[in-house]
Write a protein that holds these residues in place. Structure first.
Motif, PDB file in Angstrom:
ATOM      1  N   LEU A  13      12.151  -4.843   5.106  1.00 23.13           N
ATOM      2  CA  LEU A  13      11.073  -5.800   5.365  1.00 23.13           C
ATOM      3  C   LEU A  13       9.820  -5.130   5.946  1.00 23.13           C
ATOM      4  CD1 LEU A  13      10.095  -8.702   5.172  1.00 23.13           C
ATOM      5  CD2 LEU A  13      11.113  -9.106   7.440  1.00 23.13           C
ATOM      6  N   PRO A  14       9.944  -4.244   6.945  1.00 24.89           N
ATOM      7  CA  PRO A  14       8.723  -3.578   7.429  1.00 24.89           C
ATOM      8  C   PRO A  14       8.033  -2.757   6.329  1.00 24.89           C
ATOM      9  CG  PRO A  14      10.535  -3.217   8.961  1.00 24.89           C
ATOM     10  CD  PRO A  14      11.117  -3.870   7.737  1.00 24.89           C
ATOM     11  N   PHE A  15       8.803  -2.167   5.443  1.00 26.53           N
ATOM     12  CA  PHE A  15       8.224  -1.404   4.338  1.00 26.53           C
ATOM     13  C   PHE A  15       7.504  -2.317   3.353  1.00 26.53           C
ATOM     14  CE2 PHE A  15      11.250   1.589   6.021  1.00 26.53           C
ATOM     15  CZ  PHE A  15      10.607   2.814   5.878  1.00 26.53           C
ATOM     16  N   SER A  16       8.091  -3.488   3.092  1.00 23.66           N
ATOM     17  CA  SER A  16       7.439  -4.444   2.195  1.00 23.66           C
ATOM     18  C   SER A  16       6.094  -4.881   2.760  1.00 23.66           C
ATOM     19  CB  SER A  16       8.330  -5.671   1.974  1.00 23.66           C
ATOM     20  OG  SER A  16       9.471  -5.322   1.230  1.00 23.66           O
ATOM     21  N   LEU A  17       6.065  -5.166   4.039  1.00 26.53           N
ATOM     22  CA  LEU A  17       4.809  -5.567   4.682  1.00 26.53           C
ATOM     23  C   LEU A  17       3.800  -4.421   4.657  1.00 26.53           C
ATOM     24  CD1 LEU A  17       6.323  -7.546   7.699  1.00 26.53           C
ATOM     25  CD2 LEU A  17       5.251  -8.495   5.637  1.00 26.53           C
ATOM     26  N   TRP A  18       4.273  -3.214   4.916  1.00 24.68           N
ATOM     27  CA  TRP A  18       3.425  -2.014   4.916  1.00 24.68           C
ATOM     28  C   TRP A  18       2.823  -1.796   3.520  1.00 24.68           C
ATOM     29  CZ3 TRP A  18       5.856   3.487   6.014  1.00 24.68           C
ATOM     30  CH2 TRP A  18       4.864   4.461   5.991  1.00 24.68           C
ATOM     31  N   ALA A  19       3.637  -1.890   2.489  1.00 19.98           N
ATOM     32  CA  ALA A  19       3.150  -1.658   1.124  1.00 19.98           C
ATOM     33  C   ALA A  19       2.149  -2.730   0.700  1.00 19.98           C
ATOM     34  CB  ALA A  19       4.315  -1.614   0.135  1.00 19.98           C
ATOM     35  N   ALA A  20       2.457  -3.995   0.986  1.00 19.17           N
ATOM     36  CA  ALA A  20       1.552  -5.075   0.602  1.00 19.17           C
ATOM     37  C   ALA A  20       0.212  -4.925   1.322  1.00 19.17           C
ATOM     38  CB  ALA A  20       2.191  -6.431   0.919  1.00 19.17           C
ATOM     39  N   TRP A  21       0.269  -4.701   2.614  1.00 18.82           N
ATOM     40  CA  TRP A  21      -0.953  -4.558   3.407  1.00 18.82           C
ATOM     41  C   TRP A  21      -1.772  -3.350   2.937  1.00 18.82           C
ATOM     42  CZ3 TRP A  21      -3.032  -7.688   7.040  1.00 18.82           C
ATOM     43  CH2 TRP A  21      -4.092  -7.192   7.783  1.00 18.82           C
ATOM     44  N   GLY A  22      -1.107  -2.220   2.757  1.00 16.18           N
ATOM     45  CA  GLY A  22      -1.812  -1.016   2.323  1.00 16.18           C
ATOM     46  C   GLY A  22      -2.436  -1.158   0.949  1.00 16.18           C
ATOM     47  N   LYS A  28      -3.693   1.433  -2.446  1.00 14.51           N
ATOM     48  CA  LYS A  28      -2.945   2.685  -2.498  1.00 14.51           C
ATOM     49  C   LYS A  28      -1.585   2.499  -1.830  1.00 14.51           C
ATOM     50  CE  LYS A  28      -5.134   6.398  -2.339  1.00 14.51           C
ATOM     51  NZ  LYS A  28      -5.812   7.653  -2.281  1.00 14.51           N
ATOM     52  N   ILE A  29      -0.566   3.036  -2.487  1.00 14.23           N
ATOM     53  CA  ILE A  29       0.771   3.129  -1.897  1.00 14.23           C
ATOM     54  C   ILE A  29       1.077   4.621  -1.867  1.00 14.23           C
ATOM     55  CG2 ILE A  29       3.204   2.527  -2.107  1.00 14.23           C
ATOM     56  CD1 ILE A  29       2.338   0.041  -3.694  1.00 14.23           C
ATOM     57  N   THR A  30       1.218   5.161  -0.688  1.00 16.53           N
ATOM     58  CA  THR A  30       1.264   6.621  -0.523  1.00 16.53           C
ATOM     59  C   THR A  30       2.639   7.226  -0.821  1.00 16.53           C
ATOM     60  OG1 THR A  30       1.881   6.529   1.817  1.00 16.53           O
ATOM     61  CG2 THR A  30      -0.492   6.449   1.292  1.00 16.53           C
ATOM     62  N   ASN A  31       2.626   8.521  -1.075  1.00 19.00           N
ATOM     63  CA  ASN A  31       3.876   9.260  -1.277  1.00 19.00           C
ATOM     64  C   ASN A  31       4.725   9.261  -0.009  1.00 19.00           C
ATOM     65  OD1 ASN A  31       3.256   9.874  -3.924  1.00 19.00           O
ATOM     66  ND2 ASN A  31       2.352  11.846  -3.421  1.00 19.00           N
ATOM     67  N   VAL A  32       4.097   9.375   1.156  1.00 18.77           N
ATOM     68  CA  VAL A  32       4.843   9.356   2.422  1.00 18.77           C
ATOM     69  C   VAL A  32       5.596   8.036   2.556  1.00 18.77           C
ATOM     70  CG1 VAL A  32       4.588   9.300   4.940  1.00 18.77           C
ATOM     71  CG2 VAL A  32       3.325  10.980   3.593  1.00 18.77           C
ATOM     72  N   PHE A  33       4.929   6.942   2.216  1.00 19.04           N
ATOM     73  CA  PHE A  33       5.583   5.633   2.259  1.00 19.04           C
ATOM     74  C   PHE A  33       6.797   5.609   1.340  1.00 19.04           C
ATOM     75  CE2 PHE A  33       6.335   1.708   0.006  1.00 19.04           C
ATOM     76  CZ  PHE A  33       6.624   0.847   1.045  1.00 19.04           C
TER      77      PHE A  33
END
Length: 167
Positions: A13-22, A28-33
């Motif tokens: 869930l935190p990753f989903s929020l991070w990807a959507a927000w970014g 951009k969705i980064t390689n680090v993500f």
């Protein structure tokens, strides 16, 4: 409730929020993500899944990566989106791939409609004027991809019923 899917939901869930927000803010969705999300599966999957299923899911992730690269080279999919899909596919049960793609289609369409409506609303745009997605020609697909991953894992992890899955 299934423990692996509920745990995967809470972990992603935190990753989903991070990807959507970014994706909304920077397109951009980064390689680090993507590497971080895949690392979450590599560690948690060892504890939550039988070894044979764990290996199968990693294989599916690599197939998704190859397909994503081909789609990216053809101009059909952004590179970050392709890597995001590959990073989250191991979280999807292999027997649920058809269900997941139905959820994905619904979430991508819903995200497109909501984003376009928000983009056309001056008050909403004024709340986040720096977001690149407001003026970009391309759609921030991370919004729909994140919704699909979270919705799928919530449905599976917490035994929720979708209207289409009730039969």
């Amino acid at each position: 409730m299934t423990l692996p899917d509920a745990a995967f939901f809470l972990l992603t869930l935190p990753f989903s929020l991070w990807a959507a927000w970014g994706d909304l803010k920077r397109m951009k969705i980064t390689n680090v993500f993507n590497l971080s999300l895949f690392a979450v599966f590599l560690v948690s999957g060892l504890f939550l899944l039988p070894l044979s299923e764990y290996a199968l899911r990693i294989g599916i992730g690599f197939v998704a990566l190859v397909v994503g690269f081909v789609l990216n080279m053809r101009g059909n999919l952004g590179g970050g989106d392709a890597k995001y899909i590959a990073a989250f596919m191991p979280f999807i049960r292999p027997e649920d791939i058809s269900l997941f793609f139905f959820i994905l289609a619904f979430c991508l369409l819903a995200a497109l409609l909501v984003h376009r409506a928000a983009r056309a609303t001056p008050w909403v745009r004024a709340q986040a004027p720096e977001w690149k997605s407001w003026t970009a020609q391309k759609f921030p697909m991370g919004l729909g991809l994140s919704g699909a991953l979270s919705l799928y894992l919530a449905v599976r992890g917490f035994s929720l019923q979708l209207p289409i899955a009730a039969g």
